[in-house]
Write an enzyme that holds these catalytic residues in place. Structure first.
Site, PDB file in Angstrom:
ATOM      1  N   LYS A  80       0.836  -1.200   0.000  1.00 60.92           N
ATOM      2  CA  LYS A  80       0.000   0.000   0.000  1.00 60.92           C
ATOM      3  C   LYS A  80       0.876   1.258   0.000  1.00 60.92           C
ATOM      4  CE  LYS A  80      -3.724   1.991   2.861  1.00 60.92           C
ATOM      5  NZ  LYS A  80      -4.557   1.751   4.071  1.00 60.92           N
ATOM      6  N   SER A 155      -9.069   2.703   3.283  1.00 63.75           N
ATOM      7  CA  SER A 155      -8.118   3.315   2.380  1.00 63.75           C
ATOM      8  C   SER A 155      -7.237   2.319   1.622  1.00 63.75           C
ATOM      9  CB  SER A 155      -7.203   4.270   3.176  1.00 63.75           C
ATOM     10  OG  SER A 155      -6.510   3.587   4.196  1.00 63.75           O
ATOM     11  N   SER A 179      -9.573   0.321   7.523  1.00 61.30           N
ATOM     12  CA  SER A 179      -9.056   0.496   6.162  1.00 61.30           C
ATOM     13  C   SER A 179      -8.579  -0.778   5.491  1.00 61.30           C
ATOM     14  CB  SER A 179      -7.907   1.516   6.170  1.00 61.30           C
ATOM     15  OG  SER A 179      -8.405   2.811   6.375  1.00 61.30           O
TER      16      SER A 179
END
Length: 457
Positions: A80, A155, A179
C-alpha cells in the site's frame, strides 16, 4: 490446473516446492494479469518490474537448491502506498509528496523482502489514507473489480482491488479505522487487522494515526493471511483448531442504519456459526462504541495538522499544504482548531470503551458484526449519502470498524455472501492479543463455507 495468477500464496509455495513451476513464472503471470486488469481498476500506481524479476530469479534458485527463506519466498506481493518501499515513490495520494522516493523499506516491508517475497508494486490510496474510499488528486479513483464503476472502499482500496482481480495473491495494507477490513469485505477477500503492537513499525511515514493504525495482510484465504503474519508479526502464529466459542452477534451499533441485504447475510452467517457448534447470542442493543465513533475522525485530523506544522518529520523536501485536495485542506484546518480537551476527550472515551469491552470479553470470546454498513457506492464519491433510506455522514458506512482500532483489538473481515452481484463481508473481533484464536475461527468458517471466486473482468 488453475492459472498461476489464480493461485493463493500457499498454493504457489507448494508448487515451488514440488518444482511444478518457478517464482519467475508466477511473477510473470501476476504481472501479465495486473497489466490486463489495471487499466480498468487503477489499483497499481508504481511498478518495479526489474527489481521484482531479479528477486524472483534469486528465489527460483533457492527453491531449486532446497534453501527457500520462508513459505512466502517467491510469492508476488504489493504494498500500500503509505508504506515505504526502497527505491519506489511514496505519494500517499498527495501532490505534496511529488518527487519523494523512499530510501529504505518500512520494517514490515523489510521483513517480507527478507522472507523472499517478491515486491513488484505499490497500490492506490486516498490522500493521506484518511477516507473510506480510494481516490486522490494524483492518480484518481480506483474501481472495484466486481463492478469497476463502484469503489472498493478505502483506504486500502488499491490493495484489495488488485488481489481480488488476481494481480497478486497477497498485499500489505494498513488499518487505522477499518481500512483493511471494509475494503476486503467489498471485494470478497480476507482482511486482517492485528492487535496493536503485533506488527512492529519503523522507518515509515510520520504516524499521523499514532499506533492506532496497524499494518496487516489482505489475501484470498485465511491461510495466506496467517503466512504473512508469521513473517511480519511479533511472535509465532500458532496453528490450531477453533474450539467451541461464545460469540456475541451485534447486528447494529446504536441506531445506525445497515443495508438490509448486508444485515440479512450477516444474520445468516451468525446462524451458520451456531450450526457449526458455537454458542451465538444476539445483542439487541449495543451503544458502547458511540462516543468513540462520534470523535474518531479527529485523531487523523489532528495528526495531519501536526504534520503540516512539523514537515521536517516527513523529509527535508518542501512540503506545501496548498497542494492538498480540498477535503484534506479542510481536515487540516479542523485539526489545527481542535483543542487539547477535544483530543483528550477522544482518548478518554477510548479508555472507557476499553474497560467496557474488557468486561464484555469476560462473557464472550468473539464479537460478530457486519464489516461495513453499506454496499459499494460510485467510485468517485467519498461515501454513500444514504443507507437503508436514511441520510448518513462520511463514516456512516464505517461504524463497525473504528472501535477495534481505538482499543487495539484484533479483527478480521471474511466473506459471507453476495448482494446484487457485490461481495459482502462479516467482521469477527477478539480480545487484545487473541489474534491466533481469531485466525483459527476464521479458518474454520472458510473450511465450512469456501468463498474463493474471481470477478469477470
Amino acid at each position: 490446473m488453475q492459472a498461476l495468477w489464480q493461485l493463493t500464496a500457499t498454493a504457489l509455495a507448494a508448487g515451488f516446492r514440488d518444482a511444478a513451476f518457478t517464482p519467475s513464472e508466477a511473477l510473470r503471470a501476476c504481472l501479465a494479469r495486473s497489466e490486463a486488469v489495471n487499466p480498468r481498476l487503477n489499483a497499481l500506481v508504481a511498478l518495479d518490474v526489474e527489481g521484482a524479476t531479479h528477486a524472483a530469479e534469486q528465489s527460483s534458485v533457492r527453491w531449486r537448491e532446497g534453501r527457500a527463506l520462508s513459505p512466502l519466498d517467491g510469492v508476488p506481493v504489493t504494498i500500500k502506498d503509505n508504506l515505504q518501499v526502497r527505491g519506489l515513490p511514496t505519494r500517499w495520494g498527495s501532490r505534496a509528496l511529488a518527487g519523494f522516493v523512499a530510501e529504505r523499506d518500512e520494517l514490515p516491508v523489510a521483513k517480507l523482502r527478507d522472507a523472499g517475497a517478491v515486491i513488484f508494486g505499490k497500490t492506490n490510496v486516498p490522500e493521506f489514507t484518511m477516507q473510506g474510499y480510494t481516490d486522490n488528486p494524483v492518480f484518481g479513483p480506483t474501481g472495484n473489480p466486481w463492478n469497476p464503476t463502484l469503489t472498493p472502499g478505502g483506504s486500502s482500496g488499491g490493495a484489495v482491488a488488485l488481489v481480488a482481480a488476481g494481480g497478486c495473491p497477497i498485499a500489505l495494507g494498513t488499518d487505522g479505522g477499518g481500512s483493511i477490513r471494509r475494503p476486503a469485505s467489498h471485494t470478497n477477500l480476507v482482511g486482517f487487522k492485528p492487535s496493536r503492537g503485533r506488527v512492529p513499525r519503523g522507518d515509515g511515514l510520520p504516524p499521523i494515526f499514532l499506533d492506532f493504525e496497524v499494518a496487516g495482510p489482505i489475501a484470498r484465504s485465511v491461510a495466506d493471511v496467517a503466512a504473512v503474519m508469521r513473517v511480519v508479526g511479533r511472535g509465532p502464529v500458532e496453528e490450531g483448531s477453533a474450539p467451541r466459542a461464545r460469540v456475541l452477534f451485534i447486528p447494529r451499533f446504536g441506531n445506525h442504519p445497515v443495508d438490509p441485504q448486508i444485515a440479512a447475510l450477516t444474520e445468516a452467517a451468525a446462524r451458520r456459526l451456531a450450526e457449526m457448534g458455537h454458542e451465538v447470542t444476539t445483542a439487541r442493543d449495543f451503544d458502547m462504541a458511540e462516543a468513540v465513533n462520534e470523535r474518531w475522525s479527529l485523531l487523523a485530523q489532528v495528526g495531519l495538522a501536526w504534520l503540516v506544522a512539523h514537515p521536517q518529520e516527513l523529509s527535508d523536501r518542501p512540503f506545501d499544504p496548498s497542494l492538498f485536495g480540498p477535503v484534506m485542506q479542510a481536515n487540516t484546518e479542523t485539526g489545527r482548531k481542535a483543542s487539547a480537551a477535544d483530543l483528550f476527550e477522544l482518548l478518554f472515551e477510548a479508555e472507557r470503551l476499553r474497560t467496557g469491552l474488557s468486561r464484555l470479553f469476560d462473557r464472550y470470546d468473539f464479537l460478530l458484526t457486519p464489516a461495513a454498513a453499506a454496499l459499494p457506492w460510485p467510485a468517485n464519491e467519498t461515501h454513500p449519502p444514504r443507507i437503508d433510506g436514511r441520510e448518513v455522514g462520511p463514516r456512516g458506512h464505517a461504524v463497525f470498524a473504528g472501535f477495534a482500532n481505538a482499543v487495539g483489538l484484533p479483527a478480521i473481515a471474511v466473506p459471507c455472501g453476495f448482494a446484487g452481484g457485490m461481495p459482502v463481508g462479516m467482521q469477527l473481533v477478539a480480545r487484545e492479543g487473541a489474534d491466533d484464536g481469531l485466525l483459527a475461527l476464521a479458518h474454520s468458517i472458510e473450511q465450512a463455507h469456501p468463498w474463493q471466486r474471481f470477478p469477470e473482468l
